[in-house]
Write a protein that holds these residues in place. Structure first.
Motif, PDB file in Angstrom:
ATOM      1  N   MET A  12       0.822  -1.217   0.000  1.00 32.42           N
ATOM      2  CA  MET A  12       0.000   0.000   0.000  1.00 32.42           C
ATOM      3  C   MET A  12       0.857   1.269   0.000  1.00 32.42           C
ATOM      4  N   ASN A  13       2.126   1.133   0.389  1.00 28.67           N
ATOM      5  CA  ASN A  13       3.018   2.296   0.468  1.00 28.67           C
ATOM      6  C   ASN A  13       4.316   2.000  -0.298  1.00 28.67           C
ATOM      7  N   PRO A  14       4.275   1.962  -1.633  1.00 31.75           N
ATOM      8  CA  PRO A  14       5.497   1.690  -2.398  1.00 31.75           C
ATOM      9  C   PRO A  14       6.515   2.806  -2.195  1.00 31.75           C
ATOM     10  N   PRO A  15       7.788   2.513  -2.434  1.00 32.71           N
ATOM     11  CA  PRO A  15       8.823   3.542  -2.263  1.00 32.71           C
ATOM     12  C   PRO A  15       8.548   4.769  -3.125  1.00 32.71           C
ATOM     13  N   ARG A  16       8.821   5.934  -2.557  1.00 33.60           N
ATOM     14  CA  ARG A  16       8.698   7.195  -3.297  1.00 33.60           C
ATOM     15  C   ARG A  16      10.099   7.736  -3.529  1.00 33.60           C
ATOM     16  N   VAL A  17      10.443   7.948  -4.793  1.00 32.12           N
ATOM     17  CA  VAL A  17      11.801   8.348  -5.169  1.00 32.12           C
ATOM     18  C   VAL A  17      11.754   9.687  -5.885  1.00 32.12           C
ATOM     19  N   VAL A  18      12.573  10.629  -5.427  1.00 33.61           N
ATOM     20  CA  VAL A  18      12.702  11.936  -6.072  1.00 33.61           C
ATOM     21  C   VAL A  18      14.159  12.113  -6.469  1.00 33.61           C
ATOM     22  N   ILE A  19      14.398  12.410  -7.746  1.00 34.43           N
ATOM     23  CA  ILE A  19      15.759  12.660  -8.243  1.00 34.43           C
ATOM     24  C   ILE A  19      15.834  14.110  -8.681  1.00 34.43           C
ATOM     25  N   ASP A  20      16.700  14.890  -8.026  1.00 35.95           N
ATOM     26  CA  ASP A  20      16.720  16.347  -8.167  1.00 35.95           C
ATOM     27  C   ASP A  20      18.110  16.816  -8.572  1.00 35.95           C
ATOM     28  N   ASN A  21      18.191  17.542  -9.671  1.00 39.85           N
ATOM     29  CA  ASN A  21      19.471  18.098 -10.120  1.00 39.85           C
ATOM     30  C   ASN A  21      19.646  19.558  -9.730  1.00 39.85           C
ATOM     31  N   ASN A  22      18.667  20.137  -9.037  1.00 41.96           N
ATOM     32  CA  ASN A  22      18.739  21.554  -8.672  1.00 41.96           C
ATOM     33  C   ASN A  22      19.072  21.780  -7.199  1.00 41.96           C
ATOM     34  N   ALA A  23      18.908  20.760  -6.380  1.00 44.98           N
ATOM     35  CA  ALA A  23      19.085  20.935  -4.937  1.00 44.98           C
ATOM     36  C   ALA A  23      20.538  21.079  -4.524  1.00 44.98           C
ATOM     37  N   CYS A  24      21.461  20.597  -5.343  1.00 46.48           N
ATOM     38  CA  CYS A  24      22.889  20.641  -4.992  1.00 46.48           C
ATOM     39  C   CYS A  24      23.668  21.129  -6.203  1.00 46.48           C
ATOM     40  N   GLU A  25      24.682  21.940  -5.950  1.00 47.56           N
ATOM     41  CA  GLU A  25      25.436  22.566  -7.042  1.00 47.56           C
ATOM     42  C   GLU A  25      26.257  21.559  -7.822  1.00 47.56           C
ATOM     43  N   ASN A  26      26.831  20.556  -7.139  1.00 49.67           N
ATOM     44  CA  ASN A  26      27.789  19.682  -7.810  1.00 49.67           C
ATOM     45  C   ASN A  26      27.423  18.198  -7.767  1.00 49.67           C
ATOM     46  N   ASP A  69      16.054   8.204   3.040  1.00 43.86           N
ATOM     47  CA  ASP A  69      17.461   8.302   2.649  1.00 43.86           C
ATOM     48  C   ASP A  69      17.652   9.452   1.684  1.00 43.86           C
ATOM     49  N   VAL A  70      18.781  10.132   1.786  1.00 47.81           N
ATOM     50  CA  VAL A  70      19.167  11.166   0.827  1.00 47.81           C
ATOM     51  C   VAL A  70      20.592  10.870   0.381  1.00 47.81           C
ATOM     52  N   PHE A  71      20.803  10.745  -0.938  1.00 44.45           N
ATOM     53  CA  PHE A  71      22.126  10.470  -1.497  1.00 44.45           C
ATOM     54  C   PHE A  71      22.505  11.579  -2.464  1.00 44.45           C
ATOM     55  N   ASN A  72      23.703  12.127  -2.303  1.00 38.39           N
ATOM     56  CA  ASN A  72      24.287  13.031  -3.292  1.00 38.39           C
ATOM     57  C   ASN A  72      25.233  12.215  -4.154  1.00 38.39           C
ATOM     58  N   VAL A  73      24.927  12.083  -5.451  1.00 38.64           N
ATOM     59  CA  VAL A  73      25.705  11.192  -6.308  1.00 38.64           C
ATOM     60  C   VAL A  73      26.204  11.925  -7.542  1.00 38.64           C
ATOM     61  N   THR A  74      27.275  11.374  -8.121  1.00 40.17           N
ATOM     62  CA  THR A  74      27.791  11.832  -9.412  1.00 40.17           C
ATOM     63  C   THR A  74      28.121  10.604 -10.246  1.00 40.17           C
ATOM     64  N   ASP A  75      28.460  10.829 -11.518  1.00 36.87           N
ATOM     65  CA  ASP A  75      29.000   9.729 -12.306  1.00 36.87           C
ATOM     66  C   ASP A  75      30.488   9.584 -11.991  1.00 36.87           C
ATOM     67  N   ARG A  76      31.156   8.644 -12.656  1.00 42.09           N
ATOM     68  CA  ARG A  76      32.573   8.391 -12.359  1.00 42.09           C
ATOM     69  C   ARG A  76      33.463   9.591 -12.702  1.00 42.09           C
ATOM     70  N   ASN A  77      32.963  10.507 -13.544  1.00 43.77           N
ATOM     71  CA  ASN A  77      33.744  11.694 -13.913  1.00 43.77           C
ATOM     72  C   ASN A  77      33.470  12.881 -12.997  1.00 43.77           C
ATOM     73  N   GLY A  78      32.629  12.680 -11.970  1.00 49.69           N
ATOM     74  CA  GLY A  78      32.328  13.754 -11.031  1.00 49.69           C
ATOM     75  C   GLY A  78      31.225  14.687 -11.495  1.00 49.69           C
ATOM     76  N   SER A  79      30.467  14.290 -12.527  1.00 50.32           N
ATOM     77  CA  SER A  79      29.408  15.147 -13.072  1.00 50.32           C
ATOM     78  C   SER A  79      28.038  14.697 -12.587  1.00 50.32           C
ATOM     79  N   LYS A  80      27.081  15.609 -12.649  1.00 49.77           N
ATOM     80  CA  LYS A  80      25.704  15.267 -12.319  1.00 49.77           C
ATOM     81  C   LYS A  80      25.143  14.268 -13.336  1.00 49.77           C
ATOM     82  N   ILE A  81      24.070  13.569 -12.926  1.00 55.80           N
ATOM     83  CA  ILE A  81      23.397  12.627 -13.817  1.00 55.80           C
ATOM     84  C   ILE A  81      22.312  13.397 -14.568  1.00 55.80           C
ATOM     85  N   LYS A  82      22.530  13.674 -15.844  1.00 57.34           N
ATOM     86  CA  LYS A  82      21.609  14.523 -16.601  1.00 57.34           C
ATOM     87  C   LYS A  82      20.857  13.775 -17.698  1.00 57.34           C
TER      88      LYS A  82
END
Length: 442
Positions: A12-26, A69-82
């Motif tokens: 009844m309560n499936p996971p809710r996932v938000v992916i945000d590219n504006n909340a963090c600069e890098n 949970d909150v995760f700040n992630v990048t790709d292997r090159n240190g860039s945002k996931i766009k």
């Protein structure tokens, strides 16, 4: 009834996932809210690791029945996931939140599947061991499709996917599987082994290779310290450094870990805590330059904190082992060439003949191409003479084998750290409700 009710609540309560590219600069911010269950943190971290994303920071809270949970992630090159397709795929994987790996701690062996046969091995490490294993597989007409090999504290473990070299299909004949198992076990028993070398038939099931390797080595007790010439292995370097203390105010055990940062470090830690039946209630992860800092507030699944000094010391040993198993020790060599039957046997034989010791290896084939990564030292564990590598490259082909990284030339990690005890003040000055609110919007 309680278990069925818990399943109903999760449906009844499936996971809710938000992916945000504006909340963090890098970094790209991934927020996951879900009904809590044991192992959910590992499920989430495993998806992120599968996507080869780098976790720069993380905040974890799972008090009560809810997980945030909150995760700040990048790709292997240190860039945002766009890439929108990548973002959508991550979101779908996290929202489905499947149980990726069954617990198969008691079995080590040979598993036939439709596409390939999975062989699991464990025994005492020695120079040339992988070469001997690959030679036996080649003689038995087994083609290695993918494999991963880890060594730690004189122990070796491997998960190898093979096919029949003529049909390209899985090997299903029970008598042939028995011969493969027995001959490989003979190779693993090549020296006086105080522990048991194992290659037994195991139960079919879903298997996540990295987690399975952790389980194999944990069952083999590779975390037990090895003394060499009066120097413990763990004393060679300031990293990793793990402490376990008590948080009396909230009845938690506090795990603080500092280590040289590397891919999948958080997965290795969370995997070990989960398989040891600990639950992470709160946590923070932070990386600074080349150093990673992780702080977790944990209890047993039965709700009790760590109860003895012996248990505390065992947890420290197991977490240090989890960090070290995948550490990139030695020179990193990458092999890229057309795949063929017996290729891995030939390559590892050349390494052995040139006195190279393989500390870790990742073997893969795709679309007829072999792409293998080896981490090598000399037989004494010291850096490899670059002249030997040049000689091997001339034999194999300069474009086929390349040096990707040499840890002996890398800068040493800093001795100290500027990262402090990050969560302690929250437990002293704030309620859990405030803690959750702050972390969920960080």
């Amino acid at each position: 009834m309680d278990d069925e009710y818990a399943k109903l609540i999760r449906r009844m309560n499936p996971p809710r996932v938000v992916i945000d590219n504006n909340a963090c600069e890098n970094a790209t911010v991934i927020k996951v809210d879900s009904v809590n269950k044991h192992g959910i943190l590992l499920d989430v971290v495993q998806v992120i690791s599968d996507m080869n994303l780098v976790i720069k920071k993380a905040y974890i809270s799972s008090d009560g029945v809810w997980f945030m949970d909150v995760f700040n992630v990048t790709d292997r090159n240190g860039s945002k996931i766009k890439d929108k397709e990548v973002i959508d795929y991550i979101q779908r994987r996290l929202e489905k939140n499947p149980s990726f790996a069954t617990s198969m701690r008691e079995s080590v062996g040979v598993v036939p599947t439709e596409e390939h046969t999975v062989i699991e091995l464990t025994g005492t490490d020695r120079p040339g061991l992988l070469s001997e294993i690959c030679a036996v597989l080649a003689d038995l007409h087994c083609n290695v499709v993918t494999a991963e090999i880890w060594t730690h504290n004189t122990r070796a473990a491997a998960v190898v996917h093979v096919t029949d070299d003529s049909s390209g299909c899985a090997i299903e004949d029970p008598s042939r599987l028995s011969i493969i198992r027995d001959l490989l076990c003979n190779v693993l028993r090549g020296s006086d082994d105080p522990k048991t070398a194992r290659t037994a038939l195991s139960h079919p099931g879903v298997m996540y290779r990295d987690r399975r390797l952790h389980q194999i080595m944990f069952a083999d007790r590779d975390y037990e310290r090895v003394e060499k010439a009066g120097l413990r292995e763990r004393d060679k370097s300031p990293f990793p450094h793990v402490t376990v203390s008590d948080c009396i105010e909230r009845d938690y055990a506090v795990v603080i870990m500092r280590a040289k940062d590397r891919p999948k470090l958080l997965f290795d830690i969370v995997c070990t805590l989960t398989d040891m039946q600990y639950v992470v209630f709160h946590g923070v992860v932070q990386t600074e330059r080349t150093e990673a800092y992780q702080e977790f507030y944990i209890r047993h699944v039965d709700g009790f904190p760590i109860s003895s000094e012996a248990e505390r010391e065992r947890l420290i040993q197991c977490l240090e082992a989890a960090i070290e198993r995948r550490a990139s020790e030695g020179m990193e060599l990458e092999l890229c060439t057309e795949d063929r039957v017996g290729l891995l046997s030939d390559i590892t034989r050349i390494f052995r003949e040139n006195s190279l010791c393989i500390k870790r290896a990742e073997i893969s084939t795709e679309n007829g191409k072999a792409k293998d990564t080896f981490y090598v030292t000399d037989v004494t564990g010291n850096p490899v003479d670059i002249k030997i590598i040049d000689s091997i490259r001339r034999q194999i082909g300069d474009t086929v084998l390349q040096v990707k990284h040499n840890s002996s030339l890398s800068p040493k990690p800093p001795q100290g750290t500027t990262i402090g005890f990050l969560l302690g003040s929250f437990f002293k000055n704030r309620s859990f409700q405030n803690f959750k609110l702050i972390r969920s919007y960080s």
